[in-house]
Design a protein around this motif. Structure first.
Motif, PDB file in Angstrom:
ATOM      1  N   GLN A 166      12.241   2.821   2.276  1.00  0.00           N
ATOM      2  CA  GLN A 166      11.787   3.781   3.124  1.00  0.00           C
ATOM      3  C   GLN A 166      11.156   3.555   4.329  1.00  0.00           C
ATOM      4  N   LEU A 167      10.066   2.573   4.174  1.00  0.00           N
ATOM      5  CA  LEU A 167       9.282   2.084   5.083  1.00  0.00           C
ATOM      6  C   LEU A 167      10.258   1.819   6.387  1.00  0.00           C
ATOM      7  N   ASP A 168      11.138   0.933   5.868  1.00  0.00           N
ATOM      8  CA  ASP A 168      12.210   0.313   6.723  1.00  0.00           C
ATOM      9  C   ASP A 168      12.778   1.249   7.558  1.00  0.00           C
ATOM     10  N   ALA A 169      13.267   2.377   7.188  1.00  0.00           N
ATOM     11  CA  ALA A 169      14.140   3.212   7.641  1.00  0.00           C
ATOM     12  C   ALA A 169      12.935   4.094   8.726  1.00  0.00           C
ATOM     13  N   LEU A 170      11.560   4.232   8.280  1.00  0.00           N
ATOM     14  CA  LEU A 170      10.645   5.014   9.150  1.00  0.00           C
ATOM     15  C   LEU A 170       9.700   4.339  10.157  1.00  0.00           C
ATOM     16  N   ALA A 171       9.421   3.254   9.836  1.00  0.00           N
ATOM     17  CA  ALA A 171       8.375   2.497  10.469  1.00  0.00           C
ATOM     18  C   ALA A 171       9.009   2.006  11.862  1.00  0.00           C
ATOM     19  N   LYS A 172       8.001   2.131  12.828  1.00  0.00           N
ATOM     20  CA  LYS A 172       8.607   1.467  14.338  1.00  0.00           C
ATOM     21  C   LYS A 172       8.661   0.075  14.217  1.00  0.00           C
ATOM     22  N   PRO A 173       9.609  -0.429  15.118  1.00  0.00           N
ATOM     23  CA  PRO A 173      10.208  -1.989  14.987  1.00  0.00           C
ATOM     24  C   PRO A 173       9.060  -2.994  14.830  1.00  0.00           C
ATOM     25  N   ASP A 174       7.943  -2.696  15.382  1.00  0.00           N
ATOM     26  CA  ASP A 174       6.892  -3.929  15.234  1.00  0.00           C
ATOM     27  C   ASP A 174       5.879  -3.701  14.426  1.00  0.00           C
ATOM     28  N   ARG A 194      -3.873   0.088  16.213  1.00  0.00           N
ATOM     29  CA  ARG A 194      -4.336   1.251  16.607  1.00  0.00           C
ATOM     30  C   ARG A 194      -4.398   2.583  15.672  1.00  0.00           C
ATOM     31  N   ARG A 195      -3.360   2.426  14.898  1.00  0.00           N
ATOM     32  CA  ARG A 195      -3.027   3.489  13.824  1.00  0.00           C
ATOM     33  C   ARG A 195      -2.738   2.803  12.543  1.00  0.00           C
ATOM     34  N   ALA A 196      -3.277   3.505  11.396  1.00  0.00           N
ATOM     35  CA  ALA A 196      -2.716   2.824  10.051  1.00  0.00           C
ATOM     36  C   ALA A 196      -2.210   3.961   9.337  1.00  0.00           C
ATOM     37  N   ALA A 197      -1.606   3.424   8.201  1.00  0.00           N
ATOM     38  CA  ALA A 197      -1.153   4.320   7.106  1.00  0.00           C
ATOM     39  C   ALA A 197      -1.264   3.886   5.760  1.00  0.00           C
ATOM     40  N   VAL A 198      -1.656   4.552   4.694  1.00  0.00           N
ATOM     41  CA  VAL A 198      -1.689   3.761   3.511  1.00  0.00           C
ATOM     42  C   VAL A 198      -0.829   4.663   2.592  1.00  0.00           C
ATOM     43  N   ILE A 199      -0.444   4.047   1.653  1.00  0.00           N
ATOM     44  CA  ILE A 199       0.315   4.807   0.616  1.00  0.00           C
ATOM     45  C   ILE A 199      -0.342   4.625  -0.845  1.00  0.00           C
ATOM     46  N   GLY A 200      -0.667   5.763  -1.299  1.00  0.00           N
ATOM     47  CA  GLY A 200      -1.243   5.885  -2.760  1.00  0.00           C
ATOM     48  C   GLY A 200      -2.704   6.002  -2.255  1.00  0.00           C
ATOM     49  N   ASP A 256       0.891   1.439  13.461  1.00  0.00           N
ATOM     50  CA  ASP A 256       1.043   0.111  13.688  1.00  0.00           C
ATOM     51  C   ASP A 256       0.991  -0.774  12.223  1.00  0.00           C
ATOM     52  N   LEU A 257       0.484  -0.290  11.407  1.00  0.00           N
ATOM     53  CA  LEU A 257       0.079  -1.120   9.940  1.00  0.00           C
ATOM     54  C   LEU A 257       0.432  -0.119   9.015  1.00  0.00           C
ATOM     55  N   ILE A 258       1.081  -0.228   7.961  1.00  0.00           N
ATOM     56  CA  ILE A 258       1.208   0.563   6.659  1.00  0.00           C
ATOM     57  C   ILE A 258       0.877  -0.518   5.655  1.00  0.00           C
ATOM     58  N   CYS A 259       0.185   0.088   4.729  1.00  0.00           N
ATOM     59  CA  CYS A 259      -0.147  -0.504   3.682  1.00  0.00           C
ATOM     60  C   CYS A 259      -0.014   0.151   2.431  1.00  0.00           C
ATOM     61  N   GLU A 260       0.839  -0.432   1.572  1.00  0.00           N
ATOM     62  CA  GLU A 260       1.115   0.159   0.334  1.00  0.00           C
ATOM     63  C   GLU A 260       0.160  -0.449  -0.744  1.00  0.00           C
ATOM     64  N   ALA A 261      -0.308   0.806  -1.560  1.00  0.00           N
ATOM     65  CA  ALA A 261      -1.137   0.708  -2.686  1.00  0.00           C
ATOM     66  C   ALA A 261      -0.782   1.704  -3.904  1.00  0.00           C
ATOM     67  N   GLN A 295      -2.228  13.538   3.379  1.00  0.00           N
ATOM     68  CA  GLN A 295      -1.062  14.213   3.387  1.00  0.00           C
ATOM     69  C   GLN A 295       0.178  13.848   2.353  1.00  0.00           C
ATOM     70  N   LEU A 296       0.921  14.648   2.109  1.00  0.00           N
ATOM     71  CA  LEU A 296       1.958  14.514   1.091  1.00  0.00           C
ATOM     72  C   LEU A 296       3.252  14.156   1.679  1.00  0.00           C
ATOM     73  N   THR A 297       3.422  14.080   2.914  1.00  0.00           N
ATOM     74  CA  THR A 297       4.739  13.692   3.565  1.00  0.00           C
ATOM     75  C   THR A 297       4.500  12.544   4.423  1.00  0.00           C
ATOM     76  N   TRP A 298       5.628  12.195   4.966  1.00  0.00           N
ATOM     77  CA  TRP A 298       5.853  10.954   5.663  1.00  0.00           C
ATOM     78  C   TRP A 298       5.449  11.181   7.264  1.00  0.00           C
ATOM     79  N   ASP A 299       5.012  12.420   7.642  1.00  0.00           N
ATOM     80  CA  ASP A 299       4.672  12.472   9.051  1.00  0.00           C
ATOM     81  C   ASP A 299       3.701  11.408   9.603  1.00  0.00           C
ATOM     82  N   GLY A 300       4.219  11.095  10.800  1.00  0.00           N
ATOM     83  CA  GLY A 300       3.339  10.244  11.566  1.00  0.00           C
ATOM     84  C   GLY A 300       3.364   8.536  11.103  1.00  0.00           C
TER      85      GLY A 300
END
Ligand code: NAD
Length: 695
Positions: A394-402, A295-301, A375-380, A365-370
């Motif tokens: 960092q993601l391990d500490a931040l992301a929700k369990p599933d 339902r929600r995604a995040a991309v790094i980079g 549900d999915l974080i893709c690192e690039a 954004q420049l922060t880790w907010d949200g």
């Protein structure tokens, strides 16, 4: 009467319904059922007209493509569709074809056998046979130009295979009315309106070729835009025969159709067609495997890849956070996204409103907010293991369990990246291709701990994003880049040994690749390859030859198209030309390495580049990195510009013949050493037993 075709009576109009789910394909029984139903209806004195319609969501969507293989193998004798269409056309009562969904290929050929066609506003018609290496085979090339008021539209439909919508079909005279509201009701009403009028058989019309120059124009366009493909020119050859008597045109169409059907290109394209469906099947991840909703995604980079990846989610309606480290990088990334969308609006692909809606789904954004909501974080980020591990910790500490933790790495070890987390089961490779918003391939890379649910969710996501997901195992470069590594290695070895940059590029281009290997390197960036090599320096074996020219180009600041020079020089429009400076550089490198330069044939260029890939692919297959040979083919057709009409590298090797491929590889082994050319055991085994990769 056939179960697949049903006849019903609506007062004075007979309705023939094709009911062969899911797409009413022309499977055995359908053409025969159509013929007998129309005949039965016409014999009923209470009936004044006949409507033919498809049950469910579509008219006849096309031929049953699986049948083609059986026809070639001689295991089935298909119904005589041309004769059946002719019998519909000879019906004493007018036949109204009611089209919704798609009427493609044999489906539209049937529709043209009717005396009238009505269509739902969303209906589409087309003769897409050329896309699987065939031409229309049931008089499509003869009826379509006769039916159309605009000959060019008809000819283009046959030659290029692109479908057209209801409005364009009406404008070209290919349908008689667009029916708003219920199609069947509208078609029955239409049938009553025309029932008492005289009607015409399509085959008795004459094509209106207003400008004979159209044939040469289409020939030139097909040669240019369908490079290497036989079917578009074969279709054009058949369309030209529309000036002959109908029966003679049909006889020749049949000959051309049979020639294409027995040719390699149609087999390759049909292999690719089914391959796209096959790759979705993963033996140890069954269909019932639970998936999670993204339902929600995040991309790094927000660089070359990250921006394109974020667009994919937004295009699918998934809100996405796009994180960068500096405002400058973020603005640049967002600027490119905006420009890409604005281009689509300009080209009429979607509206400004739609663009605004998609842009609003992307939160820069420049922060880790949200990130804890995603549900999915893709690192690039850059291709750097230390950086990626830092981010995954960092993601391990931040992301929700599933949450799914994906990396877009092109080459790095997924397990090592996963080791930076306490949840390696959630880590997976989502290897998008550049430009990520355009390229259809998504290579999904499973680590040793990746859970089945994460794999199943990733495969489902690929589909939702309109991509073809292919599952790969974890190794350096996975399927695609591991093969491209040896391909580019040979391309560079060849220029160091004496081939010209232009010969290497044009040989592979003429083979059908979207571009030559060194042109591809220039496009991707010599610096990108250099960075990857820095990350893998520890894997280099001392004393083993490696290409040297790219490093020299990198040192010289010749990073490819982006700097106006790489293996070639580029003008302001990015047109390449040979560069004597590169020749000098190559000669210098070769002299230093003690390489005696020699003339190299195009045959050697081709075989070394392609067979290096095939041999590597055989290892990828035997190691289980790819599930099936067809998975490798689909990766190459959709991510690396391999010509679809050659079916992919494995299919191509099969068509050459594996014993022949093996013999050539053994020759190269003798000259260039086992380090590069030891034949894969699987290749030896298949060649010895008379088998194929795509068995
Ligand atoms: P790029 O240099 O264009 O973009 C990387 C971006 O990451 C930069 O904008 C940088 O500012 C940003 N970044 C760095 N550290 C960050 C952090 N801690 N947080 C947020 N952002 C950060 O690189 P690219 O070509 O987009 O490649 C990205 C990844 O995709 C690499 O792993 C690469 O191997 C892979 N890849 C690249 C291609 C390609 O053709 N370029 C194709 C497939 C995969």
């Amino acid at each position: 009467m056939s179960e697949l075709v049903k006849l019903s009576i609506h007062d004075d109009v007979a309705v023939v319904t094709i009911d062969n789910p899911p797409v009413n394909a022309l499977s055995p029984g359908v053409p025969e059922g159509l013929e007998s139903s129309v005949r039965e209806a016409a014999a009923n004195p209470a009936i004044i007209a006949i409507v033919v319609i498809g049950a469910g969501t579509t008219f006849i969507a096309g031929a049953d493509i699986r049948e083609f293989g059986k026809v070639v193998a001689g295991t089935t004798k298909p119904a005589d569709l041309p004769a059946i269409i002719r019998s519909l056309e000879d019906s004493p009562l007018p036949v109204v074809m009611a089209v919704h969904g798609t009427a493609f290929g044999g489906g539209f050929e049937v529709a043209m056998g009717g005396h009238y066609r009505v269509i739902a506003p969303t209906g589409k018609i087309g003769q897409p046979e050329v896309k699987i290496g065939l031409i229309p085979g049931a008089a499509g090339t003869q009826r379509l130009p006769r039916l159309a008021t605009d000959f060019a539209v008809a000819a283009r439909m046959c030659v290029f295979g692109e479908p057209i919508g209801a409005k364009a079909a009406l404008a070209a005279g290919l349908v008689d009315r667009i029916i708003e509201g219920d199609l069947l009701t509208g078609a029955i009403n239409f049938a009553r309106e025309i029932a008492s009028q005289p009607f015409r058989k399509t085959r008795e019309r004459e094509a209106n070729i207003s400008d004979p120059a159209i044939f040469d124009q289409l020939h030139a366009e097909a040669t240019r835009t369908r490079r290497g493909q036989e079917a578009p020119l074969a279709a054009l050859e058949s369309v030209r025969n529309v000036t002959l008597p109908f029966d003679e045109g049909c006889r020749r169409e049949r000959e051309i159709f049979v020639r294409c059907l027995h040719g390699t290109q149609s087999k390759a394209l049909i292999h690719a067609f089914f391959g796209e469906r096959t790759v979705a099947k993963i033996p140890d991840v069954p269909k019932e495997t639970p998936t999670t909703q993204i339902r929600r995604a995040a991309v790094i980079g927000a660089g070359t890849m990250g921006g394109g990846i974020a667009m994919n989610y937004a295009n699918a309606g998934i809100p996405v956070i796009l994180r960068e480290t500096t405002q400058e990088a973020l603005d640049k990334g967002l600027g490119i996204i905006r420009k890409n969308y604005a281009n689509s609006v300009k080209k009429g692909r979607f509206s400004q409103d739609e663009m605004d809606r998609r842009m609003a789904l992307i939160t820069p954004q420049l922060t880790w907010d949200g990130f804890d909501q995603a549900d999915l974080i893709c690192e690039a980020v850059y291709e750097n293991m230390a950086l990626k591990k830092e981010i995954f910790a960092q993601l391990d500490a931040l992301a929700k369990p599933d949450a799914i933790l994906a990396t877009n790495t092109s080459t790095l070890d997924i397990d090592e990246i996963a080791s930076a987390t306490k949840r390696p089961e959630s880590v997976i490779g989502h290897h998008f291709f550049s430009p990520a918003n355009v390229m259809r391939l998504l290579e999904i890379v499973r680590g040793k701990a990746t859970s089945k649910s994460v794999i199943a969710t990733s495969m489902a996501l690929a589909k939702k994003l309109g991509k073809i997901g292919v599952l790969a195992g974890n190794c350096r470069g996975f399927i695609g880049n591991r093969m491209v590594h040896v391909y580019l290695r040979e391309a560079q070895f060849l220029v160091e040994e004496g081939a010209t940059v232009e010969d290497v590029n044009s040989t592979l281009y003429d083979f059908g690749m979207a571009m030559g290997p060194l042109a591809m390197t220039d496009l991707a960036g010599i610096d990108v390859g250099w960075r990857i090599r820095q990350e893998s320096k520890h894997l280099e074996k001392p004393g083993v030859r490696r290409p040297m020219i790219s490093d020299r180009l990198y040192d010289a600041g010749r990073w490819g198209q982006k700097t106006g020079a790489g293996f070639s020089k580029y003008d302001e429009n990015r047109n390449p030309s040979p560069d004597p400076a590169v020749v000098e550089l190559i000669e210098e490198v070769a002299a230093k390495a003690g390489i005696t330069r020699r003339p190299i044939s195009r045959e050697e260029i081709l075989d070394r580049c392609i067979y290096a890939m095939v041999n590597e692919a055989a290892k990828i297959l035997e190691e289980g990195i790819a599930i099936r040979a067809v998975d490798i083919d689909i990766v190459y057709l959709n991510g690396y510009g391999f010509p679809a009409w050659r079916g992919g590298p494995m299919f191509y090797a099969d068509t050459v013949g594996l014993p022949k491929v093996l013999a050539r590889i053994e020759e190269f082994e003798k000259t260039h050493g086992s380090e590069f050319w030891a034949p894969a055991p699987l290749l030896r085994q298949l060649a010895a037993t008379g088998n194929k990769f795509n068995g």
